[in-house]
Design an enzyme around this catalytic site. Structure first.
Site, short mmCIF file in Angstrom:
data_model
loop_
_atom_site.label_atom_id
_atom_site.label_comp_id
_atom_site.label_asym_id
_atom_site.label_seq_id
_atom_site.Cartn_x
_atom_site.Cartn_y
_atom_site.Cartn_z
N TYR A 128 0.83 -1.22 0.00
CA TYR A 128 0.00 0.00 0.00
C TYR A 128 0.86 1.27 0.00
CZ TYR A 128 -3.21 3.40 2.24
OH TYR A 128 -3.95 4.50 2.58
N ASP A 133 9.52 -7.41 -3.61
CA ASP A 133 8.40 -7.80 -2.73
C ASP A 133 8.14 -9.28 -2.96
OD1 ASP A 133 5.77 -5.86 -1.54
OD2 ASP A 133 5.60 -8.05 -1.63
N LEU A 148 5.22 -10.56 -2.57
CA LEU A 148 3.78 -10.57 -2.90
C LEU A 148 2.97 -11.34 -1.85
CD1 LEU A 148 3.89 -11.00 -6.82
CD2 LEU A 148 3.81 -8.89 -5.48
N LYS A 192 2.19 -6.74 9.00
CA LYS A 192 1.73 -5.55 9.73
C LYS A 192 0.43 -5.70 10.52
CE LYS A 192 -1.01 -3.55 6.01
NZ LYS A 192 -1.47 -2.35 5.35
N SER A 240 6.56 2.93 13.16
CA SER A 240 5.14 3.18 13.43
C SER A 240 4.99 3.92 14.75
CB SER A 240 4.43 1.83 13.52
OG SER A 240 3.16 1.97 14.08
N ALA A 241 3.93 4.68 14.84
CA ALA A 241 3.59 5.33 16.11
C ALA A 241 3.32 4.30 17.19
CB ALA A 241 2.38 6.23 15.92
N TYR A 281 3.89 -7.23 16.92
CA TYR A 281 4.12 -6.37 15.75
C TYR A 281 4.85 -5.10 16.18
CZ TYR A 281 3.23 -2.69 12.37
OH TYR A 281 3.39 -1.62 11.53
N LYS A 308 8.86 -3.45 15.29
CA LYS A 308 9.23 -2.10 14.85
C LYS A 308 10.25 -1.51 15.82
CE LYS A 308 6.82 -1.99 11.20
NZ LYS A 308 7.55 -2.13 9.93
N ASN A 334 -9.14 -4.59 9.54
CA ASN A 334 -9.03 -4.27 10.98
C ASN A 334 -9.10 -2.77 11.20
OD1 ASN A 334 -8.41 -6.96 11.91
ND2 ASN A 334 -6.46 -6.71 10.84
N GLY A 394 -6.50 -2.91 23.89
CA GLY A 394 -5.24 -2.29 23.46
C GLY A 394 -5.40 -0.89 22.90
P1 NAD Z 1 1.58 -3.73 3.02
O1 NAD Z 1 1.34 -5.04 3.64
O2 NAD Z 1 0.61 -3.22 2.01
O3 NAD Z 1 3.05 -3.67 2.38
C1 NAD Z 1 4.12 -4.44 2.89
C2 NAD Z 1 4.67 -5.26 1.74
O4 NAD Z 1 5.76 -6.05 2.20
C3 NAD Z 1 3.63 -6.23 1.15
O5 NAD Z 1 3.53 -5.98 -0.25
C4 NAD Z 1 4.22 -7.62 1.43
O6 NAD Z 1 3.94 -8.52 0.36
C5 NAD Z 1 5.68 -7.32 1.57
N1 NAD Z 1 6.47 -8.24 2.39
C6 NAD Z 1 6.24 -8.65 3.67
N2 NAD Z 1 7.24 -9.45 4.09
C7 NAD Z 1 8.14 -9.54 3.06
C8 NAD Z 1 9.37 -10.20 2.87
N3 NAD Z 1 9.93 -10.97 3.83
N4 NAD Z 1 10.01 -10.07 1.67
C9 NAD Z 1 9.46 -9.33 0.68
N5 NAD Z 1 8.31 -8.66 0.80
C10 NAD Z 1 7.65 -8.77 1.98
O7 NAD Z 1 1.75 -2.66 4.21
P2 NAD Z 1 1.80 -1.09 4.16
O8 NAD Z 1 0.57 -0.56 4.79
O9 NAD Z 1 2.21 -0.63 2.82
O10 NAD Z 1 2.98 -0.85 5.20
C11 NAD Z 1 4.32 -0.70 4.79
C12 NAD Z 1 5.19 -0.68 6.01
O11 NAD Z 1 4.77 0.39 6.87
C13 NAD Z 1 5.13 -1.94 6.87
O12 NAD Z 1 6.42 -2.21 7.37
C14 NAD Z 1 4.19 -1.57 7.98
O13 NAD Z 1 4.43 -2.31 9.14
C15 NAD Z 1 4.50 -0.11 8.18
N6 NAD Z 1 3.41 0.67 8.76
C16 NAD Z 1 2.18 0.63 8.18
C17 NAD Z 1 1.13 1.34 8.76
C18 NAD Z 1 -0.26 1.28 8.17
O14 NAD Z 1 -1.22 1.60 8.88
N7 NAD Z 1 -0.42 0.91 6.90
C19 NAD Z 1 1.34 2.09 9.93
C20 NAD Z 1 2.62 2.13 10.47
C21 NAD Z 1 3.65 1.41 9.87
N1 UFG Z 2 -12.16 1.57 15.05
C1 UFG Z 2 -13.51 1.34 15.20
N2 UFG Z 2 -14.06 0.34 14.46
C2 UFG Z 2 -13.35 -0.43 13.58
C3 UFG Z 2 -11.96 -0.17 13.44
C4 UFG Z 2 -11.40 0.83 14.20
O1 UFG Z 2 -14.18 2.01 15.97
O2 UFG Z 2 -13.92 -1.32 12.95
C5 UFG Z 2 -11.53 2.67 15.81
C6 UFG Z 2 -10.47 2.23 16.78
O3 UFG Z 2 -11.01 1.84 18.01
C7 UFG Z 2 -9.57 3.47 16.86
C8 UFG Z 2 -9.72 4.08 15.46
O4 UFG Z 2 -10.91 3.53 14.90
O5 UFG Z 2 -10.12 4.38 17.78
C9 UFG Z 2 -8.55 3.74 14.55
O6 UFG Z 2 -8.34 2.34 14.51
P1 UFG Z 2 -7.38 1.64 13.43
O7 UFG Z 2 -7.45 0.18 13.66
O8 UFG Z 2 -7.70 2.16 12.07
O9 UFG Z 2 -5.95 2.25 13.81
P2 UFG Z 2 -5.12 2.12 15.15
O10 UFG Z 2 -4.77 3.52 15.55
O11 UFG Z 2 -5.77 1.28 16.15
O12 UFG Z 2 -3.85 1.30 14.65
C10 UFG Z 2 -2.94 1.87 13.72
C11 UFG Z 2 -2.28 0.80 12.88
C12 UFG Z 2 -1.40 -0.09 13.70
C13 UFG Z 2 -0.47 0.73 14.52
C14 UFG Z 2 -1.25 1.73 15.34
C15 UFG Z 2 -0.38 2.64 16.16
O13 UFG Z 2 -3.27 0.00 12.26
O14 UFG Z 2 -0.64 -0.88 12.83
O15 UFG Z 2 -2.01 2.57 14.45
O16 UFG Z 2 0.30 3.50 15.35
F1 UFG Z 2 0.23 -0.08 15.32
#
Ligand code: NAD
Ligand code: UFG
Length: 341
Positions: free
Chosen positions: A11, A31, A33, A84, A124-125, A148, A152, A197, A293
């Site tokens: 993403y 990647d 995939l 993730k 990540s935060a 997870y 990080k 989620n 959490g």
């Molecule tokens: P995503 O799952 O869409 O992208 C991660 C990619 O990594 C995927 O395409 C997956 O196929 C690939 N991958 C996983 N393990 C691998 C491996 N061993 N070798 C090669 N490819 C691998 O996730 P995203 O939302 O794009 O997130 C990117 C990064 O940012 C992740 O590290 C995630 O933990 C971090 N992050 C995401 C969020 C969020 O809310 N999306 C928030 C904070 C941090």
């Molecule tokens: N929420 C709902 N209903 C849902 C999903 C979420 O009410 O179906 C609420 C949650 O309770 C929270 C808010 O929407 O108050 C955001 O929830 P998310 O799951 O979208 O995001 P989080 O802040 O819980 O988690 C995100 C990332 C995690 C990361 C975390 C801390 O998904 O990977 O931020 O940075 F670890």
């Protein structure tokens, strides 16, 4: 010189690849995939007119990663690859530690072997755990409450130790808040496996009729309307933040942790109402119990990103909702069915 994006078809990786290509940089994507589709490459080409080199490899396979470095002159790595899903990490902690930590270690090994100096890491935060008070500054206390998050936290530590031993390295640990939205073309966006989620994809899937209603997890938090407050950031702003981080790395050495957020907290109900208003759709919801959490509020102090990178998020919650819906409505089944977008 090329920029390697591990997890580049994911993403955030795909949006960052677009931003890099549009800025005239060479992007190489790797990647396995495991959580993304090769179709993303066609979409990136449609948007930018350029097709990045792509390697379907496991990043923790050092030999496979070496081949990528041998084929391209890579001086910078943006390391997105990793699992993730917070809930899954609680059920399969060893898979998470193995995948996420080995990937970080092998990226660093390959960088040192081939002389690549700049690393931007997707943190990540979540590393602030439930402990810090918002707005969260980068020096707030850290500590996690799920595997997870620890991957990080530990990856950050591994990178700091590697940079201490190899002072030529320049590393930025980007602590993302809540990335949402999609490229305005509707060609790339978030395509979660199964039932989402996270809030924004859940709202989008209710709006498109895939899911029945949203459950709001608790309305008794210590926030203005009682629902959880988060710092949602448009994925295109996040992508630009990566470009700014890369150019910072190119001019500095050492390690910096930097928040990427807007600095603005938005509640669940505010986001839901904005989505309905901007897109003219209904999103039925009911109030449910709190999710384990979750914290009352979590939003960034954005001063450090502004002063180090000269970067700020510019897109509004309305932009996030509009672009999330544009992507969802054009691609109701994600990348599975080719859209007419
Ligand atoms: P995503 O799952 O869409 O992208 C991660 C990619 O990594 C995927 O395409 C997956 O196929 C690939 N991958 C996983 N393990 C691998 C491996 N061993 N070798 C090669 N490819 C691998 O996730 P995203 O939302 O794009 O997130 C990117 C990064 O940012 C992740 O590290 C995630 O933990 C971090 N992050 C995401 C969020 C969020 O809310 N999306 C928030 C904070 C941090
Ligand atoms: N929420 C709902 N209903 C849902 C999903 C979420 O009410 O179906 C609420 C949650 O309770 C929270 C808010 O929407 O108050 C955001 O929830 P998310 O799951 O979208 O995001 P989080 O802040 O819980 O988690 C995100 C990332 C995690 C990361 C975390 C801390 O998904 O990977 O931020 O940075 F670890």
């Amino acid at each position: 010189m090329a920029v390697l994006l591990t997890g580049g078809t994911g993403y955030i990786g795909a949006h960052t690849a677009v931003a890099l290509l549009e800025a005239g940089r060479e992007a190489v994507l790797a990647d396995d995939l495991s959580n993304s589709k090769a179709e993303v490459l066609e979409r990136i080409e449609k948007i930018t007119g350029k097709r990045p080199a792509f390697y379907q490899i496991d990043i923790s396979d050092g030999a496979a990663l070496s081949k990528v470095f041998e084929a391209h002159k890579i001086d910078t790595v943006i390391h997105f690859a990793g699992f993730k899903a917070v809930g899954e990490s609680v059920k399969k902690p060893l898979d998470y530690y193995k995948n996420n930590l080995n990937a970080t270690i092998e990226v660093l090994r390959a960088m040192l072997k081939y002389g690549a100096k700049n690393l931007v890491f997707s943190s990540s935060a979540t590393v602030y755990g439930p402990y810090g008070e918002s707005p969260l500054k980068e020096d707030a206390p850290t500590g996690c409450i799920n595997p997870y998050g620890w991957t990080k936290w530990m990856s950050e530590q591994i990178i700091r130790d590697a940079a201490k031993a190899h002072p030529e390295l320049s590393c930025v640990l980007l602590r993302y808040f809540n990335p949402v939205g999609a490229h305005p073309s509707g060609l790339i966006g978030e395509d979660p496996n199964g039932i989402p989620n996270n809030l924004m994809p859940y709202i989008s899937q209710v709006a498109v009729g895939k899911l029945d209603h949203l459950t709001v997890y608790g309305d008794d938090y210590n926030t203005p309307d009682g629902t959880g407050v988060r710092d949602y950031i448009h994925v295109s702003d996040l992508a630009q933040g990566h470009l700014a981080a890369v150019s910072y790395c190119e001019r500095h050495a050492g390690v910096e942790a930097v928040n990427l957020g807007t600095g603005r907290g938005i509640s669940v109900l505010e986001l839901l109402r904005a989505f309905e208003r901007v897109n003219g759709v209904k999103v039925p919801f009911e109030i449910g119990p709190r999710r384990a959490g979750d914290v009352d509020e979590c939003f960034a102090d954005t001063q450090k990103a502004a002063s180090l990178f000269n970067w700020r998020a510019t897109r509004t919650a309305e932009d996030m909702c509009r672009d999330a819906w544009n992507w969802q409505s054009k691609n109701p089944r994600g990348y599975e069915i080719t859209s007419k977008a």
